[in-house]
Design an enzyme around this catalytic site. Structure first.
Site, PDB file in Angstrom:
ATOM      1  N   ASN A 278       1.596   3.736   1.781  1.00  0.00           N
ATOM      2  CA  ASN A 278       2.419   4.196   2.907  1.00  0.00           C
ATOM      3  C   ASN A 278       3.250   3.093   3.554  1.00  0.00           C
ATOM      4  O   ASN A 278       3.816   3.297   4.613  1.00  0.00           O
ATOM      5  CB  ASN A 278       1.537   4.891   3.958  1.00  0.00           C
ATOM      6  CG  ASN A 278       0.703   3.915   4.777  1.00  0.00           C
ATOM      7  OD1 ASN A 278       0.750   2.704   4.568  1.00  0.00           O
ATOM      8  ND2 ASN A 278      -0.064   4.435   5.708  1.00  0.00           N
ATOM      9  N   LYS A 279       3.353   1.932   2.924  1.00  0.00           N
ATOM     10  CA  LYS A 279       4.147   0.862   3.524  1.00  0.00           C
ATOM     11  C   LYS A 279       5.635   1.020   3.140  1.00  0.00           C
ATOM     12  O   LYS A 279       5.981   1.870   2.334  1.00  0.00           O
ATOM     13  CB  LYS A 279       3.592  -0.498   3.094  1.00  0.00           C
ATOM     14  CG  LYS A 279       2.158  -0.737   3.642  1.00  0.00           C
ATOM     15  CD  LYS A 279       2.132  -0.862   5.132  1.00  0.00           C
ATOM     16  CE  LYS A 279       0.831  -0.793   5.880  1.00  0.00           C
ATOM     17  NZ  LYS A 279      -0.413  -1.215   5.372  1.00  0.00           N
ATOM     18  N   ASN A 280       6.495   0.176   3.713  1.00  0.00           N
ATOM     19  CA  ASN A 280       7.947   0.372   3.551  1.00  0.00           C
ATOM     20  C   ASN A 280       8.397   0.350   2.096  1.00  0.00           C
ATOM     21  O   ASN A 280       9.320   1.057   1.725  1.00  0.00           O
ATOM     22  CB  ASN A 280       8.725  -0.644   4.377  1.00  0.00           C
ATOM     23  CG  ASN A 280       8.519  -0.427   5.864  1.00  0.00           C
ATOM     24  OD1 ASN A 280       7.413  -0.109   6.294  1.00  0.00           O
ATOM     25  ND2 ASN A 280       9.562  -0.574   6.655  1.00  0.00           N
TER      26      ASN A 280
ATOM     27  N   TYR B 251       0.863  -1.180   0.000  1.00  0.00           N
ATOM     28  CA  TYR B 251       0.000   0.000   0.000  1.00  0.00           C
ATOM     29  C   TYR B 251       0.909   1.242   0.000  1.00  0.00           C
ATOM     30  O   TYR B 251       2.071   1.174   0.396  1.00  0.00           O
ATOM     31  CB  TYR B 251      -0.881  -0.048   1.255  1.00  0.00           C
ATOM     32  CG  TYR B 251      -1.781   1.139   1.428  1.00  0.00           C
ATOM     33  CD1 TYR B 251      -2.826   1.375   0.526  1.00  0.00           C
ATOM     34  CD2 TYR B 251      -1.602   2.026   2.484  1.00  0.00           C
ATOM     35  CE1 TYR B 251      -3.646   2.481   0.688  1.00  0.00           C
ATOM     36  CE2 TYR B 251      -2.429   3.127   2.650  1.00  0.00           C
ATOM     37  CZ  TYR B 251      -3.443   3.350   1.742  1.00  0.00           C
ATOM     38  OH  TYR B 251      -4.254   4.441   1.892  1.00  0.00           O
TER      39      TYR B 251
END
Ligand code: PLP
Length: 387
Positions: free
Chosen positions: A184-186, A182
């Protein structure tokens, strides 16, 4: 001096390589699941050190498929944490099974292994853990319990990319594990996820992820492909497109430098806040590589004149974006009403929720952004802290 521009809580790091790869895919004549998704899967499996991986359109899809393949049926129970994004427990509801929440450890905010065993019944069919914020769960204790009762473990590794426990990467412990890409994930594919499991399980999951059809569409439409296919199950539509995979391929190549920046920012925050009497910094146990998905800062509310919500408002006024990870699942109306929960059913999760906020932590931040966050927090605390 407060900032004059708003520092958003998160911004992805998408560079020219990702953009050029997307353009290449868009111009190639093949835009959905195909060669690039398969290369991304291969590279991801190599990175993690596992045999195979299945690229999907979300981590939620990966978790749903994992539980489906573990044959979770209506009325079954799945043990999990209330301190997570609702996707973790929603997938249990998809299968008309029951999420059985276990309260969290105060220090890591992860599921408390000491409280798992008392929740196991003959209906328990899986233990679905979350490596909160990128700090590994206590895997030795959890795997011991799982093995003792022969219950499979599923890792929700949405925050776990880049993290490890006793030198073993997160995502390598469970029968299945699920990663999120997604925005905003790493690492991101904008929307996307990856399911990890053994070869046999991943082959089945691949069929389930695409209508229950026994062959990939891209194989059928190639010159050497065949028009014939058979549906063996009313499957889902969870495949990753090659446009998404184009972004993921380059994000994955940058993982070490992205993670390095995350941990440098976390170290700056730790140094600035660790001796502040109004704050508690995130814990990092020994033999843990922290993936630093977020930086959960806790307020020592008994020493402050304001609540967390007011603290967040003050930060917003100073142009600093924040987030909260998470509103415990049992507080959401659907779960509260269906199961009759009260907030203190999971007292640690409820108490920590009231004092935790996530402050900006992402590779695109400038050193001056990090300084602004630190200064703004100290400025507010100088006004509202009671000595
Ligand atoms: C983001 C997240 C998910 C869902 O990921 P998607 O790819 O958006 O489906 C699941 N679990 C946790 C803990 C998350 O933070």
């Amino acid at each position: 001096m407060p900032r004059t521009t708003f520092l958003s809580y998160f911004q992805p790091s998408i560079g020219e390589d990702e953009i050029n790869e997307v353009i290449d895919t868009l111009k190639s004549g093949w835009v959905t699941t195909g060669e690039k998704s398969h290369i991304f899967e291969r590279n991801f499996a190599d990175y993690l050190g596992v045999d195979c991986a299945l690229a999907l359109n979300s981590c939620t899809a990966a978790l749903h498929l994992a539980l489906l393949l573990l044959n979770i049926k209506p009325g079954d129970e799945v043990i999990t944490t209330p301190f997570t994004f609702v996707a973790t427990s929603n997938v249990i509801e998809y299968l008309h099974a029951r999420p059985v929440f276990v309260d969290i450890e105060r220090d890591t905010l992860n599921i408390d292994p000491n409280k798992i065993e008392e929740k196991i019944t003959n209906k328990t069919k899986a233990i679905l853990i979350v490596h909160y914020g990128g700090h590994a769960c206590e895997m030795n204790a959890i795997m011991d319990i799982a093995n003792k009762y022969s219950i499979p473990v599923v890792e929700d590794a949405a925050h776990g990319m880049g993290g490890s426990y006793h030198n073993k990467k997160l995502g390598r412990f469970g029968t299945f594990s699920a990663f999120s890409f997604y925005a905003n994930k790493n690492i991101t594919t904008i929307e996307g996820g990856m399911l990890i499991g053994n070869k046999e399980l991943i082959n089945k999951a691949r069929i389930m992820s695409l209508h229950g059809i026994d062959r990939d569409a891209w194989k059928r439409y190639r010159q050497d492909g065949s028009w014939f296919y058979e549906v063996i199950y009313p499957g889902l539509k969870y495949n990753m497109t090659d446009v998404s995979a184009s972004i993921g391929l380059h994000q994955l190549k940058k993982i070490n430098s992205l993670q390095g920046k995350r941990s440098r920012i976390a170290n700056s925050y730790n140094a600035a806040f660790k001796n502040n009497p109004f704050l508690e910094v995130p814990c990092q146990k020994s033999k843990i590589d922290h993936a630093w998905f977020n930086y959960p800062l806790r307020l020592n509310l008994e020493r402050l004149k304001i609540s967390k919500a007011e603290f967040i408002n003050e930060l917003t006024k100073l142009n600093i974006g924040t987030s909260v990870h998470f509103i415990p699942v049992h507080l959401h109306p659907y779960y509260k009403n269906k199961y009759g929960y009260v907030p203190n059913d999971f007292p640690v999760a409820y108490k920590e929720y009231q004092r935790v906020l996530s402050i900006p932590l992402y590779p695109a931040m400038l050193d001056s952004d990090v300084e602004d966050v630190i200064e703004s927090i100290c400025l507010i605390l100088n006004k509202v802290g009671e000595k």
